[in-house]
Design an enzyme around this catalytic site. Structure first.
Site, mmCIF file in Angstrom:
data_model
loop_
_atom_site.group_PDB
_atom_site.id
_atom_site.type_symbol
_atom_site.label_atom_id
_atom_site.label_comp_id
_atom_site.label_asym_id
_atom_site.label_seq_id
_atom_site.Cartn_x
_atom_site.Cartn_y
_atom_site.Cartn_z
ATOM 1 N N ASP A 11 0.855 -1.186 0.000
ATOM 2 C CA ASP A 11 0.000 0.000 0.000
ATOM 3 C C ASP A 11 0.894 1.240 0.000
ATOM 4 O OD1 ASP A 11 -2.727 1.072 2.199
ATOM 5 O OD2 ASP A 11 -1.509 2.190 0.769
ATOM 6 N N ILE A 12 0.789 2.038 -1.031
ATOM 7 C CA ILE A 12 1.693 3.204 -1.215
ATOM 8 C C ILE A 12 1.579 4.197 -0.056
ATOM 9 C CG2 ILE A 12 0.130 4.756 -2.503
ATOM 10 C CD1 ILE A 12 2.485 5.155 -4.511
ATOM 11 N N ASN A 25 -7.413 12.335 -10.984
ATOM 12 C CA ASN A 25 -8.175 12.670 -12.190
ATOM 13 C C ASN A 25 -8.065 14.184 -12.372
ATOM 14 O OD1 ASN A 25 -10.470 14.134 -10.913
ATOM 15 N ND2 ASN A 25 -10.814 12.129 -9.994
ATOM 16 N N GLY A 33 -9.822 4.108 -5.787
ATOM 17 C CA GLY A 33 -8.477 3.575 -6.032
ATOM 18 C C GLY A 33 -7.418 4.224 -5.170
ATOM 19 N N VAL A 34 -6.237 4.417 -5.754
ATOM 20 C CA VAL A 34 -5.125 4.983 -4.967
ATOM 21 C C VAL A 34 -5.417 6.447 -4.618
ATOM 22 C CG1 VAL A 34 -3.696 5.660 -6.976
ATOM 23 C CG2 VAL A 34 -2.612 5.083 -4.789
ATOM 24 N N ASP A 35 -6.161 7.130 -5.474
ATOM 25 C CA ASP A 35 -6.560 8.526 -5.222
ATOM 26 C C ASP A 35 -7.374 8.580 -3.918
ATOM 27 O OD1 ASP A 35 -8.319 10.988 -7.342
ATOM 28 O OD2 ASP A 35 -6.903 11.221 -5.675
ATOM 29 N N SER A 122 -2.891 4.419 -14.168
ATOM 30 C CA SER A 122 -3.842 4.114 -15.254
ATOM 31 C C SER A 122 -4.239 2.650 -15.385
ATOM 32 C CB SER A 122 -3.298 4.583 -16.623
ATOM 33 O OG SER A 122 -3.477 5.964 -16.758
ATOM 34 N N THR A 123 -3.679 1.753 -14.553
ATOM 35 C CA THR A 123 -3.970 0.319 -14.752
ATOM 36 C C THR A 123 -5.168 -0.148 -13.943
ATOM 37 O OG1 THR A 123 -2.529 -0.421 -12.944
ATOM 38 C CG2 THR A 123 -1.509 -0.132 -15.128
ATOM 39 N N ILE A 125 -8.914 1.845 -12.692
ATOM 40 C CA ILE A 125 -10.161 2.341 -13.304
ATOM 41 C C ILE A 125 -9.947 2.779 -14.751
ATOM 42 C CG2 ILE A 125 -11.806 4.289 -13.129
ATOM 43 C CD1 ILE A 125 -11.476 3.886 -10.025
HETATM 44 N N1 APR Z 1 -1.465 1.751 -2.913
HETATM 45 C C1 APR Z 1 -0.894 1.492 -4.115
HETATM 46 N N2 APR Z 1 -1.615 1.253 -5.242
HETATM 47 C C2 APR Z 1 -2.964 1.265 -5.118
HETATM 48 C C3 APR Z 1 -3.626 1.538 -3.904
HETATM 49 C C4 APR Z 1 -2.809 1.790 -2.770
HETATM 50 N N3 APR Z 1 -3.346 2.063 -1.564
HETATM 51 N N4 APR Z 1 -4.985 1.477 -4.130
HETATM 52 C C5 APR Z 1 -5.140 1.156 -5.427
HETATM 53 N N5 APR Z 1 -3.934 1.020 -6.024
HETATM 54 C C6 APR Z 1 -3.604 0.615 -7.383
HETATM 55 C C7 APR Z 1 -4.666 -0.092 -8.171
HETATM 56 O O1 APR Z 1 -4.792 -1.443 -7.751
HETATM 57 C C8 APR Z 1 -4.079 0.025 -9.568
HETATM 58 O O2 APR Z 1 -3.111 -0.986 -9.773
HETATM 59 O O3 APR Z 1 -3.327 1.768 -8.155
HETATM 60 C C9 APR Z 1 -3.361 1.394 -9.530
HETATM 61 C C10 APR Z 1 -4.075 2.493 -10.290
HETATM 62 O O4 APR Z 1 -5.469 2.276 -10.213
HETATM 63 P P1 APR Z 1 -6.502 3.458 -9.880
HETATM 64 O O5 APR Z 1 -6.271 3.932 -8.512
HETATM 65 O O6 APR Z 1 -7.844 2.969 -10.262
HETATM 66 O O7 APR Z 1 -6.027 4.651 -10.872
HETATM 67 P P2 APR Z 1 -6.206 4.798 -12.442
HETATM 68 O O8 APR Z 1 -6.375 3.502 -13.131
HETATM 69 O O9 APR Z 1 -5.069 5.695 -12.847
HETATM 70 O O10 APR Z 1 -7.584 5.583 -12.565
HETATM 71 C C11 APR Z 1 -7.632 6.906 -12.075
HETATM 72 O O11 APR Z 1 -9.455 6.454 -10.620
HETATM 73 O O12 APR Z 1 -9.540 6.782 -8.371
HETATM 74 C C12 APR Z 1 -9.875 7.326 -9.577
HETATM 75 O O13 APR Z 1 -9.800 9.687 -9.190
HETATM 76 C C13 APR Z 1 -9.147 8.622 -9.850
HETATM 77 O O14 APR Z 1 -10.509 9.140 -11.742
HETATM 78 C C14 APR Z 1 -9.238 8.680 -11.350
HETATM 79 C C15 APR Z 1 -9.077 7.221 -11.759
#
Ligand code: APR
Length: 174
Positions: A11-12, A25, A33-35, A122-123, A125
Site C-alpha cells: 500500500d503506497i 483525475n 483507487g489509490v486517489d 492508469s492500470t 479504473i
Molecule cells: N497503494 C498502491 N496502489 C494502489 C492503492 C494503494 N493504496 N490502491 C489502489 N492502487 C492501485 C490499483 O490497484 C491500480 O493498480 O493503483 C493502480 C491504479 O489504479 P486506480 O487507482 O484505479 O487509478 P487509475 O487507473 O489511474 O484511474 C484513475 O481512478 O480513483 C480514480 O480519481 C481517480 O478518476 C481517477 C481514476
C-alpha cells in the site's frame, strides 16, 4: 538492472518516502483507487491544497503533474498526476502515460526529492493494459534516473499481485 528501483507489493500510503505519486483525475478532487486511499489517509490538507491549485489553474491535464502537501502521509509531498484512460491505444495513451512519469520526475527534482513512490498509474479504473503500462513505466523511470541524479530511490508500489509479478519479471529481464 538498476539498483535504485524497487518493486514493492503493498500500500503506497504506508511506505515512508519523500514523494508519493497519486493517480488522480483532472478535477483533483479525489476519487477511489489509490486517489481515494491517498486522500483518506492524507487528510483534508491534501484536498485543500488541490482546491487552491484548481482555483489558480483549473484542474490538471492528462500527463501533467502538480505537487501538494502530503498531510498525514509518511512523505513530504504528494505529486498528483493524471493518467490516460485506455481508449484502444490510438489516442496518445502511451505518450500521455510516459508524460505522467516524466513530469512527476521533473516536479520531484524541482522540489529537491531524493526518493519517490509510484503506483501503477492508469492500470485500475483507467483500464490501461497492465503489461504495456509496466513496460512504459519501467522504461521511462530508468531513463529519468539518468537525467535526475538527485533521485536515489524509486519504489514502484504494486497493490495487486498481478502487477507485482509483471514488474518482477520485467525488471529481471532488464
Ligand atoms: N497503494 C498502491 N496502489 C494502489 C492503492 C494503494 N493504496 N490502491 C489502489 N492502487 C492501485 C490499483 O490497484 C491500480 O493498480 O493503483 C493502480 C491504479 O489504479 P486506480 O487507482 O484505479 O487509478 P487509475 O487507473 O489511474 O484511474 C484513475 O481512478 O480513483 C480514480 O480519481 C481517480 O478518476 C481517477 C481514476
Amino acid at each position: 538492472m538498476n539498483r535504485k528501483i524497487e518493486i514493492i507489493h503493498g500500500d503506497i500510503t504506508k511506505i515512508p518516502v519523500d514523494i508519493i505519486v497519486n493517480a488522480a483525475n483532472s478535477s483533483l478532487l479525489g476519487g477511489s483507487g489509490v486517489d481515494g486511499a491517498i486522500h483518506r489517509m492524507g487528510g483534508k490538507e491534501i484536498l485543500n491544497a488541490c482546491q487552491k491549485i484548481r482555483a489558480k489553474q483549473g484542474g490538471c491535464k492528462v500527463g501533467e503533474a502538480v505537487i501538494t502537501t502530503a498531510g498525514n502521509l509518511p512523505a513530504k509531498y504528494v505529486i498528483h498526476t493524471v493518467g490516460p484512460r485506455w481508449n484502444g491505444g490510438n489516442n496518445h495513451e502511451t505518450d500521455n502515460l510516459k508524460n505522467c512519469y516524466l513530469n512527476s520526475f521533473i516536479v520531484a527534482n524541482n522540489n529537491g526529492a531524493t526518493s519517490i513512490s509510484f503506483p501503477n498509474i492508469s492500470t485500475g479504473i483507467y483500464n490501461f493494459p497492465k503489461n504495456q503500462a509496466a513496460s512504459i513505466a519501467l522504461e521511462t523511470i530508468t531513463d529519468s534516473l539518468y537525467l535526475y541524479h538527485n533521485i536515489q530511490k524509486v519504489n514502484i508500489v504494486c497493490f495487486e499481485i498481478e502487477n507485482y509479478l509483471i514488474y518482477k519479471e520485467l525488471i529481471e529481464s532488464l
